[in-house]
Design a protein around this motif. Structure first.
Motif, PDB file in Angstrom:
ATOM      1  N   THR A  64       0.710  -1.261  -0.039  1.00  0.00           N
ATOM      2  CA  THR A  64       0.140   0.055   0.092  1.00  0.00           C
ATOM      3  C   THR A  64       0.669   1.324  -0.094  1.00  0.00           C
ATOM      4  N   GLY A  65       2.109   1.313   0.215  1.00  0.00           N
ATOM      5  CA  GLY A  65       2.851   2.312   0.285  1.00  0.00           C
ATOM      6  C   GLY A  65       4.043   2.431  -0.768  1.00  0.00           C
ATOM      7  N   HIS A  66       3.590   1.570  -1.844  1.00  0.00           N
ATOM      8  CA  HIS A  66       4.747   1.774  -3.170  1.00  0.00           C
ATOM      9  C   HIS A  66       3.792   1.773  -4.274  1.00  0.00           C
ATOM     10  N   PRO A  67       4.460   2.073  -5.404  1.00  0.00           N
ATOM     11  CA  PRO A  67       3.627   2.163  -6.728  1.00  0.00           C
ATOM     12  C   PRO A  67       2.835   1.044  -7.010  1.00  0.00           C
ATOM     13  N   ARG A  68       1.737   1.320  -7.653  1.00  0.00           N
ATOM     14  CA  ARG A  68       0.896   0.144  -8.123  1.00  0.00           C
ATOM     15  C   ARG A  68       1.072  -0.498  -9.372  1.00  0.00           C
ATOM     16  N   PHE A  69       1.849  -1.588  -9.577  1.00  0.00           N
ATOM     17  CA  PHE A  69       2.386  -2.145 -10.647  1.00  0.00           C
ATOM     18  C   PHE A  69       1.300  -2.922 -11.343  1.00  0.00           C
ATOM     19  N   PRO A  70       1.351  -2.931 -12.555  1.00  0.00           N
ATOM     20  CA  PRO A  70       0.328  -3.790 -13.198  1.00  0.00           C
ATOM     21  C   PRO A  70       0.434  -5.133 -12.911  1.00  0.00           C
ATOM     22  N   LYS A  71      -1.106  -5.928 -13.024  1.00  0.00           N
ATOM     23  CA  LYS A  71      -0.870  -7.313 -12.618  1.00  0.00           C
ATOM     24  C   LYS A  71      -0.106  -8.226 -13.262  1.00  0.00           C
ATOM     25  N   GLY A  72       0.741  -8.971 -12.707  1.00  0.00           N
ATOM     26  CA  GLY A  72       1.651  -9.828 -13.451  1.00  0.00           C
ATOM     27  C   GLY A  72       3.122  -9.194 -13.834  1.00  0.00           C
ATOM     28  N   SER A  73       3.034  -8.102 -13.403  1.00  0.00           N
ATOM     29  CA  SER A  73       4.363  -7.299 -13.431  1.00  0.00           C
ATOM     30  C   SER A  73       5.339  -8.291 -12.350  1.00  0.00           C
ATOM     31  N   ALA A  74       6.794  -8.199 -12.970  1.00  0.00           N
ATOM     32  CA  ALA A  74       7.994  -8.643 -11.986  1.00  0.00           C
ATOM     33  C   ALA A  74       8.023  -7.738 -11.027  1.00  0.00           C
ATOM     34  N   ALA A  75       7.632  -6.499 -11.019  1.00  0.00           N
ATOM     35  CA  ALA A  75       7.750  -5.419 -10.043  1.00  0.00           C
ATOM     36  C   ALA A  75       6.756  -5.416  -9.012  1.00  0.00           C
ATOM     37  N   VAL A  76       5.701  -6.268  -8.925  1.00  0.00           N
ATOM     38  CA  VAL A  76       4.624  -6.136  -8.054  1.00  0.00           C
ATOM     39  C   VAL A  76       5.085  -6.541  -6.798  1.00  0.00           C
ATOM     40  N   TYR A  96      11.959  -3.605 -14.993  1.00  0.00           N
ATOM     41  CA  TYR A  96      10.888  -2.768 -15.007  1.00  0.00           C
ATOM     42  C   TYR A  96      10.454  -2.501 -16.534  1.00  0.00           C
ATOM     43  N   THR A  97       9.182  -2.481 -17.059  1.00  0.00           N
ATOM     44  CA  THR A  97       8.634  -2.595 -18.143  1.00  0.00           C
ATOM     45  C   THR A  97       8.215  -0.946 -18.068  1.00  0.00           C
ATOM     46  N   ALA A  98       8.004  -0.337 -19.378  1.00  0.00           N
ATOM     47  CA  ALA A  98       7.524   0.892 -19.533  1.00  0.00           C
ATOM     48  C   ALA A  98       6.196   1.167 -18.595  1.00  0.00           C
ATOM     49  N   GLU A  99       5.196   0.361 -18.627  1.00  0.00           N
ATOM     50  CA  GLU A  99       3.947   0.487 -17.885  1.00  0.00           C
ATOM     51  C   GLU A  99       4.488   0.309 -16.340  1.00  0.00           C
ATOM     52  N   ASP A 100       5.504  -0.466 -15.746  1.00  0.00           N
ATOM     53  CA  ASP A 100       6.086  -0.283 -14.666  1.00  0.00           C
ATOM     54  C   ASP A 100       6.495   1.129 -14.342  1.00  0.00           C
ATOM     55  N   ASP A 101       7.357   1.641 -15.202  1.00  0.00           N
ATOM     56  CA  ASP A 101       7.852   2.913 -15.169  1.00  0.00           C
ATOM     57  C   ASP A 101       6.748   4.147 -15.046  1.00  0.00           C
ATOM     58  N   GLU A 102       5.844   4.152 -15.833  1.00  0.00           N
ATOM     59  CA  GLU A 102       4.680   4.951 -15.475  1.00  0.00           C
ATOM     60  C   GLU A 102       4.201   4.868 -14.330  1.00  0.00           C
ATOM     61  N   ALA A 103       4.084   3.665 -13.541  1.00  0.00           N
ATOM     62  CA  ALA A 103       3.508   3.732 -12.107  1.00  0.00           C
ATOM     63  C   ALA A 103       4.501   4.128 -11.226  1.00  0.00           C
ATOM     64  N   ILE A 104       5.593   3.944 -11.466  1.00  0.00           N
ATOM     65  CA  ILE A 104       6.448   4.512 -10.530  1.00  0.00           C
ATOM     66  C   ILE A 104       6.448   6.245 -10.547  1.00  0.00           C
ATOM     67  N   ASP A 105       6.320   6.576 -11.861  1.00  0.00           N
ATOM     68  CA  ASP A 105       6.089   8.112 -11.984  1.00  0.00           C
ATOM     69  C   ASP A 105       5.010   8.687 -11.331  1.00  0.00           C
ATOM     70  N   ARG A 106       4.035   7.982 -11.480  1.00  0.00           N
ATOM     71  CA  ARG A 106       2.626   8.183 -11.130  1.00  0.00           C
ATOM     72  C   ARG A 106       2.741   8.151  -9.531  1.00  0.00           C
ATOM     73  N   PHE A 107       3.262   7.378  -9.031  1.00  0.00           N
ATOM     74  CA  PHE A 107       3.284   7.089  -7.626  1.00  0.00           C
ATOM     75  C   PHE A 107       4.329   8.534  -6.947  1.00  0.00           C
ATOM     76  N   HIS A 108       4.971   8.930  -7.651  1.00  0.00           N
ATOM     77  CA  HIS A 108       5.631  10.204  -7.084  1.00  0.00           C
ATOM     78  C   HIS A 108       4.985  11.509  -7.123  1.00  0.00           C
ATOM     79  N   ARG A 109       4.381  11.476  -8.397  1.00  0.00           N
ATOM     80  CA  ARG A 109       3.391  12.593  -8.623  1.00  0.00           C
ATOM     81  C   ARG A 109       2.237  12.641  -7.715  1.00  0.00           C
ATOM     82  N   ASP A 110       1.876  11.450  -7.110  1.00  0.00           N
ATOM     83  CA  ASP A 110       0.712  11.174  -6.179  1.00  0.00           C
ATOM     84  C   ASP A 110       1.268  11.357  -4.658  1.00  0.00           C
ATOM     85  N   ASN A 111       2.646  10.983  -4.383  1.00  0.00           N
ATOM     86  CA  ASN A 111       3.031  10.824  -3.204  1.00  0.00           C
ATOM     87  C   ASN A 111       4.200  11.697  -2.761  1.00  0.00           C
ATOM     88  N   MET A 112       4.977  12.243  -3.609  1.00  0.00           N
ATOM     89  CA  MET A 112       6.202  13.048  -3.383  1.00  0.00           C
ATOM     90  C   MET A 112       5.875  14.020  -2.351  1.00  0.00           C
TER      91      MET A 112
END
Length: 608
Positions: free
Chosen positions: A486-498, A515-531
């Protein structure tokens, strides 16, 4: 030391009682006890209060019911997905020094040379850095001091996770280790993280107790709490005093009407990156457009007031820790037996987790060639323009925390067990914001605060990469038991980064997560939401040429008026790669010398 008005005539008045004000006022009072000095602080006293002197209690200042912090709400921004970021600052005697994390870091000497301000280069300031501290960590270090009021130690008890972090960092991350990376030069090296904690007493080492409260015998040094400075009083363009209101809770018997205190020699605005520009603007000093919208008659056209806002951008993410790992969580949850045992030992010998902040090691990280390549093209221009030829400047501080997160110990979001936090914050973001006053819909004054966070596309890159690097280090630590999803990026289901709970660490030489391109987007979104802020606000009354949006000159004089100075973190013209308490103390020591010289005071202050 007086707490309520006894006299309205002083030699020097400080508008604000934060860390820098305590240093300046304390030094001047010690130099000449006949000097009549008044400190006006909007917040409350901290004298011997457990929440302030017991280091482990720093987290309590972030509780929703806390009165020791002011919450400054920024304007919503699309860069943060529409969020309105909140930046706190100290609201008590000693300011940030009374509520901060107590982590000891110092900016590289070259940061001050980059300021390019006469008298503020590293050769001028290093003697003052040494003067203010007693460095209890190691003896005979040439850039450290050993006779100053501020105590620096390793704290009361070291957490085992620090050794794990260093081991993984020096093997997997392939960086070296040094006993001291606060020597003003060393960078990109793992090291212990010293603390502003007295190694003998185990108490917080703050500016209020060590510069002001210890001079309570001096009736000419007066500290009035619960006083909000509205504006500076001028005769012509000479500052002669301040107008302030009283808080009846802090000062029984006072009223809410405005009061005036007069200063025969000097007024010093020292209310921080938020308070200082607001006081100047309410006094008619600032940009014409800002003053007009508030119905304030302009005294001096100084458009730099409130501009140049800077901070460090940070995040802390939670991990599960093994059952036997010693962390701060049981103490912060208030488990009675743990608290009682720890407090008893602290009172006896200054040790135990009471004299801890949960942060024992760090690295001021710079990317190597492979990491720089992995960070992508967006960061390359910033790297070449700023970092490439400045080998002492790091991109990020990264460190383990012996706790779950900044706020979770105060909530029920995490069930009782052991947790760790991974913290990382950027040191030299490009983006710049502003702090001004405005009138709200109800006609009352509000803050018009633009953080600037992530406005420059390069600023989010070290955060995104820092998350990945920290995660790989944590996955290899023996205490690691997985991510609190709950305190990390929400990676797509099935991602190696889950993110998920784990039974133990991965092999030290195991492969990194891909990390896939979708994973990178999740990290970017996480920081914009939580930084979040790192509580290192500065720059809004910058010490620069007036033509370059400067507010004060090299001797801290406000342009266009006389007998008025600003002394706090707001005068920093550029960012500093450090937790800013060390710089606030340094500015205080330098300001004390400047004022002593201006007033013709002949004492040892002026020999540095």
């Amino acid at each position: 030391m007086a707490q309520c008005p006894l006299s309205s005539e002083f030699d020097i008045i400080f508008a604000g009682g934060g860390a820098t004000a305590c240093v300046v006022a304390g030094r001047l009072a010690a130099c000449d006890s006949s000097l009549k000095i008044l400190i006006l602080e909007a917040g409350e006293h901290t004298l011997n209060e457990p929440a302030h002197v017991q280091p482990y209690q720093y987290i309590t200042h972030h509780a929703p019911t806390s009165t020791t912090l002011t919450s400054n709400v920024g304007n919503p921004t699309p860069r943060l997905n529409g969020r309105a970021p909140i930046v706190h600052c100290g609201h008590c005697v000693g300011g940030g020094s009374s509520v901060n994390f107590m982590v000891y870091t110092r900016a590289p000497a070259s940061d001050f040379d980059d300021w390019e301000v006469d008298g503020w280069g590293s050769e001028n300031l290093i003697p003052l850095m040494k003067k203010l501290e007693t460095y209890e960590v190691q003896p005979d270090r040439p850039t450290h001091g050993y006779n100053g009021p501020i105590k620096v130690s390793s704290g009361g008890r070291k957490l085992g996770i620090s050794e794990e972090f260093v081991h993984v960092g020096t093997t997997y991350h392939k960086r070296s280790y040094a006993d001291d990376t606060d020597d003003l030069e060393t960078c990109n090296t793992y090291s212990p993280w010293a603390k502003y904690i007295d190694g003998t007493t185990g108490r917080r080492s703050d500016a209020a107790h060590l510069y002001i409260y210890n001079q309570a015998h001096n009736p000419n040094l007066q500290l009035w709490v619960g006083k909000r400075v509205k504006r500076i009083i001028f005769e012509g363009k000479r500052a002669v005093g301040v107008e302030f209101t009283s808080d009846t809770v802090s000062c029984p018997g006072a009223d809410q009407l405005s009061n005036i205190a007069r200063a025969s020699k000097l007024v010093v605005v020292s209310a921080g990156a938020f308070g200082s520009p607001a006081i100047l603007e309410r006094s008619g000093i600032g940009a014409d457009a800002v003053l007009k919208r508030c119905g304030i008659k302009q005294l001096v056209n100084l458009p730099g007031v409130g501009e140049n806002y800077r901070d460090h951008n940070g995040a802390i993410v939670p991990y599960f820790a093994g059952d036997g790992v010693v962390t701060m969580d049981s103490l912060w949850r208030g488990e009675e037996s743990v608290v009682q045992e720890s407090v008893a030992r602290w009172k006896s010998d200054g040790k135990s987790l009471i004299a801890q902040n949960g942060i024992d090691v760090k690295i001021k990280w710079r990317p190597d060639d492979d990491e720089l390549k992995a960070m992508g093209s967006t960061f390359q221009t910033r790297w070449k323009e700023f970092f490439q030829d400045r080998p002492r400047q790091g991109c990020c501080h990264i460190r383990p925390h012996g706790r779950v997160s900044r706020y979770a110990p105060l909530s029920s979001d995490f069930p009782p067990r052991n947790y760790l936090g991974a913290g990382y914050f950027t040191l030299y973001p490009t983006s710049v914001g502003s702090v001004h006053i405005k009138l709200g819909d109800n006609g009352k004054e509000e803050l018009d605060f633009t953080t600037g966070y992530l406005d420059d596309p390069s600023d989010i890159v070290p955060l995104n990469f820092g998350y990945k690097k920290m995660r790989e280090i944590f996955r290899r630590m023996p205490s690691y038991r997985g991510e609190v999803h709950t305190g990390h990026p929400r990676f797509p289901k099935g991602s190696a980064a889950v993110c998920r709970e784990a039974s133990g660490p991965v092999d030290l030489n195991g492969p990194d997560i891909i990390y896939t391109a979708e994973d990178d987007e999740a990290i970017d979104r996480f920081h914009r939401d939580n930084m979040q802020t790192s509580w290192h606000s500065l720059g809004t009354c910058a010490m620069k040429p007036e033509a370059d949006q400067g507010v004060v000159d090299a001797r801290l004089n406000v342009y266009g008026v006389t007998n008025l100075k600003v002394a706090d973190m707001s005068i920093a013209p550029k960012n500093v790669g450090t937790n800013t308490y060390s710089t606030a103390l340094l500015i205080g020591e330098k300001a004390a010398i400047i004022i002593a010289e201006d007033l013709g005071m002949h004492c040892r202050l002026c020999t540095w």
